[in-house]
Design an enzyme around this catalytic site. Structure first.
Site, short mmCIF file in Angstrom:
data_model
loop_
_atom_site.label_atom_id
_atom_site.label_comp_id
_atom_site.label_asym_id
_atom_site.label_seq_id
_atom_site.Cartn_x
_atom_site.Cartn_y
_atom_site.Cartn_z
N HIS A 1 0.84 -1.20 0.00
CA HIS A 1 0.00 0.00 0.00
C HIS A 1 0.87 1.25 0.00
O HIS A 1 0.60 2.23 -0.70
CB HIS A 1 -0.87 0.05 1.26
N GLN B 1 -18.04 -7.01 -0.36
CA GLN B 1 -17.13 -7.88 -1.12
C GLN B 1 -16.75 -9.14 -0.34
O GLN B 1 -15.90 -9.91 -0.79
CB GLN B 1 -15.90 -7.11 -1.60
#
Ligand code: PAF
Length: 282
Positions: free
Chosen positions: A41, A65
């Site tokens: 990230h 999700q």
């Protein structure tokens, strides 16, 4: 010392912030995440930092999700340390909404997908990409960033998001960065934290099987045989593979022949109770 990022909790505040940056002629980059930030990230943040004037990271563990039997509740939530990491990189804003902000009561719209969303992850997690595409669309429409950053680690996700942005004509460029790996080859993932010490020792064999299979495919011969060998190698190492498949790298269509097209080898495999995914160019 960087100033701490402004913490935004509502889509209205996200839009007001990015709109005010745009009104000053500044460019904006967004890094959508579910938090539990790792160096993969942070590489996306650093690249955005180089490309645009203002960076907003989003942190939201997106319930839509996750399937009913998946790890939504267990998924690591580490907002304070995530924000501290983002602060050291000079991120200007963090958007960290709650579930009711993203999915207020009565929310009834979901993006329906085909193309690169077909097969692979969808065969095993049928709910997954509709949830990802819907939340990413809401984030991009919430901030209208000039660029949004995604890692190749989630390769099918990257292509699904690219297709969605193209089809919906969203005014954001999707920028992809290569997978960041541990020294032993294991792709960085927030879910690696679930691995026991034994499993962690085995985990790099997923990347190794991908490398060996890609090398065999490059050297010629029967692709189905090479894929079977790779699958068997994963089982022998202690994984329960969901799939190991060769696809066109741009469309994720099944390649009729391996010549003259960019190819990607993608795999998902369980190690104990942890599901790992990885992929490499062939
Ligand atoms: O890759 C992730 O972390 C998530 O799927 C994303 C893109 C932030 C959407 O929730």
């Amino acid at each position: 010392m960087n100033r701490p990022p402004v913490l935004l909790r509502t889509l209205t505040d996200l839009r007001a912030n990015t709109a005010s940056w745009h009104s000053e002629g500044l460019t904006v980059g967004m890094i959508p995440t579910m938090g539990a930030l790792h160096d993969g990230h942070l590489a996306l943040v650093e690249e955005a930092r180089r490309r645009v004037d203002r960076v907003v990271a989003t942190i939201f563990v997106n319930p839509t999700q996750f399937g009913p039997k998946e790890d939504f509740t267990a998924y690591p939530r580490t907002e304070n340390s995530d924000v501290a990491k983002l602060a050291t990189l000079g991120v200007e804003a963090v958007f960290a909404p709650n579930a009711a902000e993203m999915y207020p009561p009565g929310h009834a719209t979901t993006i329906s997908l085909a193309g690169p969303a077909l097969g692979l992850e969808t065969d095993y997690r049928p709910h997954f990409f509709a949830g990802v595409a819907t939340v990413v669309a809401k984030l991009l429409l919430g901030g209208f960033p000039d660029i949004a950053m995604f890692g190749e680690k989630d390769y099918q996700q990257l292509l699904v998001v690219r297709q969605m942005v193209k089809d919906l004509r969203l005014p954001t460029e999707i920028v992809a960065l290569p997978t960041v790996r541990e020294a032993d080859g294991l792709a960085l993932s927030s879910r690696n934290a679930y691995l026991s010490p034994d499993e962690r020792r085995t985990a790099p064999k997923l990347a190794a099987a991908l490398e060996a299979t890609a090398a065999a495919i490059r050297s010629g011969g029967d692709v189905a045989h090479h894929l079977r060998q790779g699958f068997n190698a994963l089982e022998a190492a202690g994984f329960r593979p969901d799939y190991l498949e060769l696809r066109n790298a741009e469309t994720l269509a099944q390649p009729a022949a391996v010549a003259d097209q960019p190819l990607r080898l993608l795999a998902a495999a369980w190690l104990g109770r942890t599901r790992l995914i990885d992929n490499i160019a062939v």
